[in-house]
Write a protein that holds these residues in place. Structure first.
Motif, PDB file in Angstrom:
ATOM      1  N   HIS A  81       0.853  -1.334   0.173  1.00  0.00           N
ATOM      2  CA  HIS A  81       0.093   0.061  -0.004  1.00  0.00           C
ATOM      3  C   HIS A  81       0.842   1.336   0.030  1.00  0.00           C
ATOM      4  O   HIS A  81       0.549   2.284  -0.594  1.00  0.00           O
TER       5      HIS A  81
ATOM      6  N   LYS B  19      -0.691  -7.005  -2.520  1.00  0.00           N
ATOM      7  CA  LYS B  19      -0.590  -5.575  -2.489  1.00  0.00           C
ATOM      8  C   LYS B  19       1.011  -5.286  -2.831  1.00  0.00           C
ATOM      9  O   LYS B  19       1.035  -4.265  -3.727  1.00  0.00           O
TER      10      LYS B  19
ATOM     11  N   CYS C 173     -12.205  -0.665   3.822  1.00  0.00           N
ATOM     12  CA  CYS C 173     -11.689  -1.159   2.487  1.00  0.00           C
ATOM     13  C   CYS C 173     -12.677  -1.498   1.525  1.00  0.00           C
ATOM     14  O   CYS C 173     -12.460  -1.561   0.295  1.00  0.00           O
TER      15      CYS C 173
ATOM     16  N   TYR D  57     -13.661   1.454  -0.658  1.00  0.00           N
ATOM     17  CA  TYR D  57     -12.483   1.647  -1.595  1.00  0.00           C
ATOM     18  C   TYR D  57     -12.460   0.513  -2.731  1.00  0.00           C
ATOM     19  O   TYR D  57     -12.610   1.205  -3.949  1.00  0.00           O
ATOM     20  N   ASN D  58     -13.055  -0.359  -2.513  1.00  0.00           N
ATOM     21  CA  ASN D  58     -12.837  -1.576  -3.523  1.00  0.00           C
ATOM     22  C   ASN D  58     -14.069  -1.436  -4.429  1.00  0.00           C
ATOM     23  O   ASN D  58     -14.086  -1.596  -5.479  1.00  0.00           O
TER      24      ASN D  58
ATOM     25  N   CYS E 164      -7.295  -1.114   6.284  1.00  0.00           N
ATOM     26  CA  CYS E 164      -7.769   0.060   5.888  1.00  0.00           C
ATOM     27  C   CYS E 164      -6.939   1.184   6.047  1.00  0.00           C
ATOM     28  O   CYS E 164      -7.006   2.280   5.580  1.00  0.00           O
TER      29      CYS E 164
ATOM     30  N   THR F 208      -5.395   1.100   2.248  1.00  0.00           N
ATOM     31  CA  THR F 208      -6.569   1.395   1.113  1.00  0.00           C
ATOM     32  C   THR F 208      -6.651   2.888   1.458  1.00  0.00           C
ATOM     33  O   THR F 208      -6.935   3.538   0.475  1.00  0.00           O
TER      34      THR F 208
ATOM     35  N   GLU G 283      -4.067   5.236  -0.150  1.00  0.00           N
ATOM     36  CA  GLU G 283      -4.281   5.110  -1.541  1.00  0.00           C
ATOM     37  C   GLU G 283      -5.326   6.051  -2.006  1.00  0.00           C
ATOM     38  O   GLU G 283      -5.099   6.780  -2.702  1.00  0.00           O
ATOM     39  N   GLU G 284      -6.524   5.943  -1.183  1.00  0.00           N
ATOM     40  CA  GLU G 284      -7.680   6.717  -1.679  1.00  0.00           C
ATOM     41  C   GLU G 284      -7.241   8.340  -1.466  1.00  0.00           C
ATOM     42  O   GLU G 284      -7.690   8.958  -2.380  1.00  0.00           O
TER      43      GLU G 284
END
Ligand code: ZN
Length: 641
Positions: free
Chosen positions: A112, A178, A342, A345-346, A409, A412, A415-416
């Motif tokens: 990540h 990942k 997460c 996000y997905n 989480c 993610t 990343e978000e």
């Protein structure tokens, strides 16, 4: 991420199976046109480097996230990789899920984190984080070289063998995915070609390893969470044009999970949500790289089903990490442990794929709902992220600690908060799609077009597009007219109103020869409304435009341990029981205007007439340390079975 202690539940649930699109347009391939004439001309996102956020909450949140990423040290992230490879390390390791004794170590440190700094590098030109990513890639490449078998992980290969031997082990391929995805992001978004070489080696190792087992044994091994191995291998195939990675992706598919979805059957009850959404993103990627429409049908059915039958009003799903109920039956599921971050996000990644195939505004409506309500607001001022998103009344937000948690989480989340620019605009041919109302500038160098979006949305009910430069050729700009707006939605071009605007829930196409200085003003009125909890009409959430409103129930406990979790645990200790839902003196079929008043549209402040009390409401994303409630008990208890 599934809790290690509960793997047995997953194994008893449906035989697992499983499959990406990280966002970078380099991954997208032209697929032969289907019968509706879609994909040869499919919608694609712009490269992240073409879009810059303007002033506003999204850029503020992006900068907070960047500061958190900057606080992490490469030698500490590399520690467990080096120890595993037999390279000495005296760095102080991180803890929680990155602890040297944790079976998930490396998921954030080599995965990540790499994706997040690659995204930050592309979306905001952050050269400090890019350098951090390059340094980490060099360290990982040295570890892979020392190991000498193309394998790379922060723990020994023996963990993977445990899968084959049916010995307890957390989720080796989850972590492997990942790391591969982080490396691929560093190649695609930050131009690090060494990262691609390391990822290719890892892909080959995964194929050799999984290919050495019988189909039956492989299916048994795939009952353990494996993230999006099919997704990253499909992407590797798209990037390298090497078909063998498609073959490798097929090794991570589970007919037991995919077949019912291909038959449009919801057999999701009992499944762990965040184990399974990435497999569908993988299916979406497999459609994009192979053109096999069965994958597309699976992805479209799954997304539609989860969004219409299993989602809460704020745009996420899951209860205690699972889908525990039949479709449309969310009664009794409001708790602390709702809606693992997460999963949102997905789901949003999947919505981008499906929107790209269809151009259907509903997927960008859904994306907006999740973005504003259950992504924005899940990071605190120190850049720390949430795991669960409580929906029972009277709870509050809790976050990871900076160096002692490193949940999925957290991963993610970093990343978000580094990629808010990736979905604002899409393109098809020379057309532009304005999907999200976020202050930003699109610089489309190939077309000589610069488009600025100026907005205070959602404090402002609409947005303004300003053409800064353009070639003298006709072009269509498509603007999403969200389903939540009213018939009073209005559009002006250079101050002149258009005679007609597209229906809410569709795109308005404006075709003309654009000139520098042209301005499009879009007015999107918001109204209050209520949405029942699926399966329980007596419980409802309040909304205003795309925003879920939350009742402010007062200060949360002062104890810091209630807010920051200094371990790998995902719930604070000694949680009190939930409070009763606040009661509203209105029936479930009432017009929300009967009990919910707009106090200030520009400040987004609302009041509700509760039974025996008045409540103040704000958009959920503005709730900080207060106790809150998203749902309300309506006066008539017409509970459905
Ligand atoms: Zn998670």
């Amino acid at each position: 991420m599934i809790d290690r202690s509960r793997r047995s539940f997953l194994k008893k649930s449906a035989g697992a199976t499983g499959l990406c699109f990280i966002g970078p347009s380099a991954l997208l391939r032209a697929i032969s046109p289907d019968e509706q004439g879609h994909p040869a001309g499919r919608l694609m996102p712009f490269p992240l480097a073409s879009v810059r956020l303007g002033p506003g909450i999204f850029r503020e949140q992006e900068q907070i996230n960047a500061r958190y990423l900057d606080s992490l040290a490469v030698d500490r992230l590399l520690h467990s990789f080096r120890i595993t490879a037999g390279i000495s390390s005296s760095a102080m390791p991180y803890h929680g899920w990155e602890d040297p004794g944790c079976e998930l170590r490396g998921h954030f440190a080599g995965g990540h984190f790499l994706s997040a700094v690659a995204l930050a590098s592309a979306s905001s030109g952050n050269t400090v984080l890019k350098a951090r990513g390059d340094e980490l890639v060099a360290g990982l490449a040295a570890c892979q070289k020392k190991i000498g078998s193309r394998f790379l992980s922060a723990y020994p290969q023996e963990f993977f063998e445990h899968l084959a031997q049916d010995k307890p082990v957390w989720a080796p391929f989850y972590t492997y995915h990942k790391i591969m995805a982080g490396l691929l992001d560093m190649y695609l978004l930050a131009g690090n070609s060494d990262a691609l070489q390391v990822a290719k080696g890892m892909g080959q190792w995964a194929q050799d390893f999984m290919g050495s087992f019988s189909t039956e044994q492989r299916q048994r091994m795939l009952r353990t969470e494996y993230g999006g191995m099919n997704e990253v291998l499909a992407n590797l195939a798209a990037v390298t044009k090497e078909e063998r990675y498609i073959d490798a992706a097929h090794l991570f598919e589970q007919p037991g999970f995919l077949d019912p979805l291909a038959g449009r059957r919801d057999e999701l009850q009992g499944l762990h949500a965040n184990t399974h959404v990435p497999k569908i993103i993988g299916a979406a990627c497999m459609y994009e790289v192979t053109g096999d429409r069965r994958y597309r049908a699976i992805a479209e059915y799954f997304l539609e089903e989860v969004l219409t039958a299993r989602n809460y009003a704020f745009g996420n799903t899951s209860f205690d990490e699972f889908w525990k109920t039949p479709p449309d039956q969310l009664a009794g599921t409001l708790a602390w442990k709702n809606a693992e971050c997460c999963v949102a996000y997905n789901l949003m990644k999947l919505e981008r794929h499906v929107f790209g195939w269809t151009g259907d505004a509903r997927w960008m409506d859904a994306y907006e709902r999740s973005l504003f309500n259950c992504r924005l607001g899940t990071q605190n001022a120190q850049g720390l992220k949430q795991y669960f998103f409580p929906l029972a009344a009277g709870y509050w937000r809790a976050y990871n600690s900076p160096e002692e948690s490193f949940w999925c989480c957290t991963g993610t989340g970093v990343e978000e908060f580094a990629k808010f620019a990736d979905t604002i605009y899409f393109r098809r041919g020379s057309d532009i799609y304005v999907n999200q109302f976020i202050s930003s500038t699109l610089d489309w160098q190939d077309e000589g077009l610069v488009l600025e979006q100026v907005t205070q949305f959602p404090h402002e009910q609409g947005t303004t597009l300003k053409v800064k430069s353009s070639r003298p050729a006709p072009r269509t700009i498509h603007v999403r007219i969200p389903a939540w707006t009213t018939a009073e939605a209005a559009v002006k071009i250079n101050g002149r109103p258009l005679d007609a605007v597209a229906d809410p829930g569709s795109y308005l196409a404006i075709r003309r020869v654009w000139q520098p200085g042209d301005t499009v003003s879009i007015g999107l009125p918001m109204e209050v409304r209520q949405e029942p909890l699926r399966g329980d009409q007596s419980v409802a959430a309040a909304l205003y435009g795309p925003l879920v409103l939350a009742a402010d129930l007062g200060a949360a406990p002062a104890d810091e341990a209630c807010h920051i979790i200094h371990s790998g645990d995902t719930v604070p200790k000694n949680m009190p029981a939930a409070a009763p839902l606040p009661k509203v003196a209105a029936s479930s079929d009432a017009d929300a205007k009967q009990w919910l008043q707009v106090e200030s549209a520009s400040n987004l402040r609302f009041t509700a007439a509760g039974e025996g009390a008045a409540y103040k409401l704000t958009p959920m994303y503005q709730i900080g340390d207060q106790r809150y409630s998203v749902y309300w008990q309506m006066q008539d208890a017409k509970k459905q079975s």
